[in-house]
Design an enzyme around this catalytic site. Sequence first.
Site, PDB file in Angstrom:
ATOM      1  N   THR A 178      45.813  48.664  43.531  1.00  0.00           N
ATOM      2  CA  THR A 178      46.437  48.223  44.823  1.00  0.00           C
ATOM      3  C   THR A 178      47.357  49.145  45.927  1.00  0.00           C
ATOM      4  OG1 THR A 178      45.429  45.872  43.874  1.00  0.00           O
ATOM      5  CG2 THR A 178      45.840  46.096  45.767  1.00  0.00           C
ATOM      6  N   VAL A 233      36.759  38.467  42.500  1.00  0.00           N
ATOM      7  CA  VAL A 233      37.915  38.492  43.086  1.00  0.00           C
ATOM      8  C   VAL A 233      39.176  38.251  42.604  1.00  0.00           C
ATOM      9  CG1 VAL A 233      38.513  37.838  45.777  1.00  0.00           C
ATOM     10  CG2 VAL A 233      35.787  38.488  44.771  1.00  0.00           C
ATOM     11  N   GLY A 234      40.834  39.196  42.774  1.00  0.00           N
ATOM     12  CA  GLY A 234      41.364  38.633  43.020  1.00  0.00           C
ATOM     13  C   GLY A 234      42.338  38.023  44.245  1.00  0.00           C
ATOM     14  N   THR A 265      51.098  43.323  45.170  1.00  0.00           N
ATOM     15  CA  THR A 265      49.990  44.140  43.834  1.00  0.00           C
ATOM     16  C   THR A 265      50.256  43.063  42.890  1.00  0.00           C
ATOM     17  OG1 THR A 265      52.026  45.839  44.366  1.00  0.00           O
ATOM     18  CG2 THR A 265      49.755  46.069  45.644  1.00  0.00           C
ATOM     19  N   GLY A 279      46.502  39.603  39.901  1.00  0.00           N
ATOM     20  CA  GLY A 279      45.998  39.053  41.845  1.00  0.00           C
ATOM     21  C   GLY A 279      46.077  38.002  40.987  1.00  0.00           C
TER      22      GLY A 279
END
Length: 366
Positions: free
Chosen positions: A210, A239-240, A261, A264
């Site tokens: 990320t 989804v993080g 980052t 998550g």
Amino acid sequence: MPEEKTLTRRDLITTTAKAAAVAAVAQPAVQAAKEAGVARPVAIASRNGLAAVKLAVESMLAGAAPVDAAVAGVAINEADPSDVTVGYGGLPNEDGVVQLDAAVMDATAMTAGAVAALERIKHPAAVALQVMRRTNRVLLVGGGALEFARAHGFPEENLLSERARKIWLYWKENASGKDDWLGDPGDAEDPDVRWFIEKYGDSYFRPDGTIHLSACAADGRLGCCTTTSGLFFKFQGRVGDSPLVGCGLYCDAEVGSAGSTGHGESSIISVGAHTVVEFMRQGRSPEAACLATLERVVRNTRASHLRDESGRPKNNLLLYAVNRAGDVGSAAIWSGERSRYTVCRAGSEPRLLESAYLFRREPARR
Ligand code: GLY
């Protein structure tokens, strides 16, 4: 301009009292930096952001708003197939499909935009910017996000690079001995697979990636952006924290900007970026605010499958912050070569620096 701190060593800061002590000693340094005058614009990002922070500062010097500068910076990573954690060439989900998440936030207007599980669009951060500027909404997901991107003229393309496809196939074929996928013993010698194993290891396929970038303009305006291809080989639709305002990023014009980052779910549970900003609001330096937030993340990591044999989090989470005066700081749960951040200030070259940390990771352990 005061020198950025290049090395920060902290051993096993495990109690709130110790975290408070860290904050207390950090404050005089912050005050001294303010009195000396900290150079702005400034941008801070995750360790993969060396080129991004440079471009973000150049963009702000050329007049761009911090949020636009942040999106311009991270676009470098989104287009770079050698960064397998972001954009084109990002590692796909368990079905071999690249699904991207991104969010942007503008502290002056207090507006945000985000997309999640977006397929076939290389620059999700730019789409998030359009969600912020061209809708009444904050977050679009999946097919809706793709339709919105199409409406705004973003080109569609295959985001699965050959390198990412080969790495995914290697993972798929070796993930279990109880399915129908058969690996080839020679696969590990493929140069792309070899590259991945050397960078991320052969057994632990869930590392951090990320890019987050927080930007502070010469006049103290703030904006930020986080963009990712997410957890390697994630569930379809997972989804993080990256596209979730308050978790993967947050900024407030009165205080500063922050982002995360790494793992998550840890950031989501503790609302990582917002918590950093709130600790800065209480007067802590960016670094002390990141450390205090990570102390909370550690306390909130209670499920046994998330803790190691010593009861500490197995996963790493990294936080980055800048206050409106332009002071920056970063911290990680675990030390290590990946627990670093990048920073660039007007008039200086971008630098890669070591984040503060709570626990020292022994070198042999990945
Ligand atoms: N921090 C990125 C993710 O968990 O997806």
